[in-house]
Design an enzyme around this catalytic site. Structure first.
Site, mmCIF file in Angstrom:
data_model
loop_
_atom_site.group_PDB
_atom_site.id
_atom_site.type_symbol
_atom_site.label_atom_id
_atom_site.label_comp_id
_atom_site.label_asym_id
_atom_site.label_seq_id
_atom_site.Cartn_x
_atom_site.Cartn_y
_atom_site.Cartn_z
ATOM 1 C CE LYS A 123 64.754 43.768 115.600
ATOM 2 N NZ LYS A 123 64.589 42.524 114.836
ATOM 3 C CE LYS A 132 59.966 41.310 117.116
ATOM 4 N NZ LYS A 132 60.272 40.685 115.811
HETATM 5 N N1 C2G Z 1 57.734 37.919 107.701
HETATM 6 C C1 C2G Z 1 56.848 37.567 106.680
HETATM 7 N N2 C2G Z 1 55.686 36.961 106.996
HETATM 8 C C2 C2G Z 1 55.372 36.692 108.288
HETATM 9 C C3 C2G Z 1 56.264 37.037 109.311
HETATM 10 C C4 C2G Z 1 57.457 37.650 108.997
HETATM 11 O O1 C2G Z 1 57.122 37.810 105.485
HETATM 12 N N3 C2G Z 1 54.184 36.083 108.544
HETATM 13 C C5 C2G Z 1 58.988 38.590 107.326
HETATM 14 C C6 C2G Z 1 59.112 39.983 107.942
HETATM 15 O O2 C2G Z 1 58.418 40.940 107.146
HETATM 16 C C7 C2G Z 1 60.619 40.200 107.932
HETATM 17 C C8 C2G Z 1 61.171 38.769 108.136
HETATM 18 O O3 C2G Z 1 60.085 37.863 107.838
HETATM 19 O O4 C2G Z 1 61.033 40.685 106.650
HETATM 20 C C9 C2G Z 1 61.627 38.542 109.556
HETATM 21 O O5 C2G Z 1 60.545 38.850 110.416
HETATM 22 P P1 C2G Z 1 60.885 39.182 111.970
HETATM 23 O O6 C2G Z 1 61.748 38.114 112.506
HETATM 24 O O7 C2G Z 1 59.598 39.519 112.642
HETATM 25 O O8 C2G Z 1 61.789 40.478 111.785
HETATM 26 P P2 C2G Z 1 61.575 41.903 112.490
HETATM 27 O O9 C2G Z 1 61.406 41.708 113.939
HETATM 28 O O10 C2G Z 1 60.555 42.594 111.700
HETATM 29 O O11 C2G Z 1 63.031 42.561 112.307
HETATM 30 O O12 C2G Z 1 66.258 45.699 110.829
HETATM 31 C C10 C2G Z 1 65.072 45.019 110.494
HETATM 32 C C11 C2G Z 1 64.587 44.157 111.642
HETATM 33 O O13 C2G Z 1 65.631 43.342 112.149
HETATM 34 C C12 C2G Z 1 63.406 43.293 111.196
#
Ligand code: C2G
Length: 133
Positions: free
Chosen positions: A45, A47
């Site tokens: 990612k 990240k």
């Molecule tokens: N999320 C949300 N609202 C936000 C930020 C995040 O609903 N303001 C949700 C995202 O949609 C996700 C979860 O919180 O379902 C975790 O977000 P992230 O940590 O950013 O996850 P991500 O990097 O998208 O990784 O295999 C899937 C990945 O691991 C998802």
């Protein structure tokens, strides 16, 4: 017992994450969170997390909606995870809409995308902190 799974980095935990975890848990009786490892975040990612996997895991395990935290080490593990943890529903925020539909077609797991909390993100937090310094 209806078992739910969700995936994410959950770095710099904020109320958008909590909103997602709360709604996911309320869809069933047990919530598994597959937490992206530091290696997976960096290699897949691009990240760099502020908190290490262990710290992010500690934070998630303190949340009342979370029953189990497992490592997310690959995109592909979802297909085996849903079988391993006897999952009924995979839940993700709607920024992932469609991306995991293959799980529903390859397994008998329901896939649900929930509305993201629009105004908050870790990126936004970092930007605001930099702006104010
Ligand atoms: N999320 C949300 N609202 C936000 C930020 C995040 O609903 N303001 C949700 C995202 O949609 C996700 C979860 O919180 O379902 C975790 O977000 P992230 O940590 O950013 O996850 P991500 O990097 O998208 O990784 O295999 C899937 C990945 O691991 C998802």
């Amino acid at each position: 017992m209806k078992r739910i799974i969700t995936y994410g980095t959950f770095d710099m935990l904020h109320y958008g994450h909590i909103n997602l975890l709360k709604r996911a848990r309320e869809m069933g009786d047990y919530l598994v969170v597959a937490l992206s490892t530091d290696e997976f975040n960096w290699n897949s990612k691009q990240k760099k997390t502020y908190f290490s996997f262990e710290k992010r895991k500690q934070l998630l395990e303190a949340i009342r909606y979370v029953d189990l935290v497992i490592p997310e080490e690959s995109w592909e593990q979802k297909v085996t995870d849903v079988a391993l943890y006897n999952v009924d529903t995979l839940v993700m925020g709607d920024d992932w809409t469609g991306k995991f539909d293959f799980i529903a077609s390859q397994t008998d797991t329901e896939v649900v995308y929930l509305k993201r909390t629009p105004e908050i993100s870790t990126t936004q937090i970092k930007k605001d902190l930099n702006k104010n310094n």
